[in-house]
Design a protein around this motif. Structure first.
Motif, PDB file in Angstrom:
ATOM      1  N   GLU A  96     -12.991   5.539   8.230  1.00 23.33           N
ATOM      2  CA  GLU A  96     -11.699   5.799   7.598  1.00 23.33           C
ATOM      3  C   GLU A  96     -11.545   4.988   6.315  1.00 23.33           C
ATOM      4  O   GLU A  96     -11.078   5.510   5.291  1.00 23.33           O
ATOM      5  N   ARG A  97     -11.945   3.747   6.348  1.00 24.09           N
ATOM      6  CA  ARG A  97     -11.842   2.917   5.148  1.00 24.09           C
ATOM      7  C   ARG A  97     -12.808   3.398   4.060  1.00 24.09           C
ATOM      8  O   ARG A  97     -12.489   3.354   2.870  1.00 24.09           O
ATOM      9  N   SER A  98     -13.981   3.878   4.469  1.00 31.45           N
ATOM     10  CA  SER A  98     -14.928   4.433   3.492  1.00 31.45           C
ATOM     11  C   SER A  98     -14.370   5.700   2.859  1.00 31.45           C
ATOM     12  O   SER A  98     -14.510   5.922   1.645  1.00 31.45           O
ATOM     13  N   GLU A 103     -11.655   8.521  -1.766  1.00 37.70           N
ATOM     14  CA  GLU A 103     -10.492   9.203  -2.343  1.00 37.70           C
ATOM     15  C   GLU A 103     -10.009   8.491  -3.604  1.00 37.70           C
ATOM     16  O   GLU A 103      -9.718   9.140  -4.627  1.00 37.70           O
ATOM     17  N   LYS A 104      -9.937   7.183  -3.548  1.00 40.23           N
ATOM     18  CA  LYS A 104      -9.462   6.419  -4.706  1.00 40.23           C
ATOM     19  C   LYS A 104     -10.468   6.481  -5.853  1.00 40.23           C
ATOM     20  O   LYS A 104     -10.112   6.799  -7.000  1.00 40.23           O
ATOM     21  N   ALA A 105     -11.730   6.189  -5.561  1.00 39.74           N
ATOM     22  CA  ALA A 105     -12.738   6.089  -6.619  1.00 39.74           C
ATOM     23  C   ALA A 105     -13.002   7.444  -7.268  1.00 39.74           C
ATOM     24  O   ALA A 105     -13.084   7.538  -8.512  1.00 39.74           O
ATOM     25  N   LEU A 106     -13.130   8.493  -6.480  1.00 36.60           N
ATOM     26  CA  LEU A 106     -13.492   9.793  -7.045  1.00 36.60           C
ATOM     27  C   LEU A 106     -12.331  10.442  -7.777  1.00 36.60           C
ATOM     28  O   LEU A 106     -12.545  11.219  -8.715  1.00 36.60           O
ATOM     29  N   THR A 107     -11.109  10.137  -7.378  1.00 33.16           N
ATOM     30  CA  THR A 107      -9.961  10.599  -8.167  1.00 33.16           C
ATOM     31  C   THR A 107      -9.987   9.952  -9.543  1.00 33.16           C
ATOM     32  O   THR A 107      -9.834  10.626 -10.569  1.00 33.16           O
ATOM     33  N   GLU A 108     -10.211   8.644  -9.577  1.00 35.69           N
ATOM     34  CA  GLU A 108     -10.314   7.937 -10.863  1.00 35.69           C
ATOM     35  C   GLU A 108     -11.488   8.467 -11.680  1.00 35.69           C
ATOM     36  O   GLU A 108     -11.423   8.536 -12.916  1.00 35.69           O
ATOM     37  N   ALA A 109     -12.577   8.839 -10.994  1.00 27.24           N
ATOM     38  CA  ALA A 109     -13.809   9.232 -11.681  1.00 27.24           C
ATOM     39  C   ALA A 109     -13.788  10.660 -12.206  1.00 27.24           C
ATOM     40  O   ALA A 109     -14.752  11.095 -12.827  1.00 27.24           O
ATOM     41  N   GLY A 110     -12.704  11.410 -11.941  1.00 26.31           N
ATOM     42  CA  GLY A 110     -12.541  12.705 -12.583  1.00 26.31           C
ATOM     43  C   GLY A 110     -12.809  13.921 -11.731  1.00 26.31           C
ATOM     44  O   GLY A 110     -12.880  15.034 -12.263  1.00 26.31           O
ATOM     45  N   LEU A 111     -12.950  13.762 -10.406  1.00 26.96           N
ATOM     46  CA  LEU A 111     -13.127  14.938  -9.559  1.00 26.96           C
ATOM     47  C   LEU A 111     -11.783  15.610  -9.289  1.00 26.96           C
ATOM     48  O   LEU A 111     -10.727  14.979  -9.371  1.00 26.96           O
TER      49      LEU A 111
END
Length: 219
Positions: A96-98, A103-111
């Motif tokens: 769950e933490r992964s 969710e946080k990183a890939l939203t920032e990364a442009g997906l």
């Protein structure tokens, strides 16, 4: 110290994220990849290491080459990068933490929201390794993650030993009981591998390894 292998993995991460973005603008992928590699290199890891990440990515490639068409392979590969990005052997919420980290990183990364949600879903799926029929993305990731079970006997023993090291804080008797329960649960599944190739190439060897380890634990 950064190795050539790390550079190769970072280059692979970058190409995967750029392919998933499909030409859309976004931030430099490299800092995200370096953060993930640092996570995979944490000292509490003995099996869930950069080597495991690399092996899962290689098995995804193998499955793709052997009939894994139809899946969103770049999203599956991104899920592989995140599936054990948070890993503490003494905690139960790692998946769950992964997924939350993805969710946080890939939203920032442009997906896109769909892409982010699919990667996070796949990461959460590695808790059970039980994809629904027709879930091609899930079948590929779960089979790649469990492919170590079908390795040669010496390699499998090394895997089992590394898992024991990760749980060094657990007394021997308690570990044997817990590990035996995990092995019995796996052996009770109708199938360990869900892709046609995984089922044909890995199922029999994996069950033999699991049965051998279980016999050793319960002797």
């Amino acid at each position: 110290m950064t190795t050539d292998a790390d550079h190769d993995l970072l280059a692979r991460w970058t190409s995967t994220l750029l392919a998933a973005r499909s030409g859309r603008e976004g931030p430099d992928p490299a800092p995200y990849g370096r953060n993930l590699l640092a996570r995979w290199a944490e000292p509490q890891r003995k099996y869930h290491t950069v080597d495991h990440l690399r092996a899962v990515l290689e098995r995804i490639d193998e499955l793709a080459e052997k009939g894994g068409e139809g899946g969103e392979l770049e999203l599956v590969r991104l899920a592989a990068w995140f599936h054990d990005a948070v890993y503490r052997p003494d905690r139960s919420e790692n998946e769950e933490r992964s997924a939350t980290l993805a969710e946080k990183a890939l939203t920032e990364a442009g997906l896109t929201p769909h892409e982010v949600a699919e990667v996070a879903r796949l990461v959460r799926l590695t808790l059970t390794h039980d994809p629904a029929d027709g879930d091609i993305n899930g079948e590929i990731l779960c089979d790649a993650d469990l492919a170590i079970l079908a390795s040669a006997p010496d390699t499998y023993r090394g895997y089992a030993s590394a898992v024991r090291e990760e749980y060094a804080f657990v007394p021997d008797a308690a570990f044997r009981d817990g590990r035996a329960a995990v092995l019995r649960q796996l052996l009770s599944l109708p199938r360990l591998f869900h892709t046609p190739y995984g089922a044909a190439a890995w199922e029999e060897r994996a069950r033999a390894n699991l049965e051998r380890e279980l016999a050793g634990l319960t002797a």
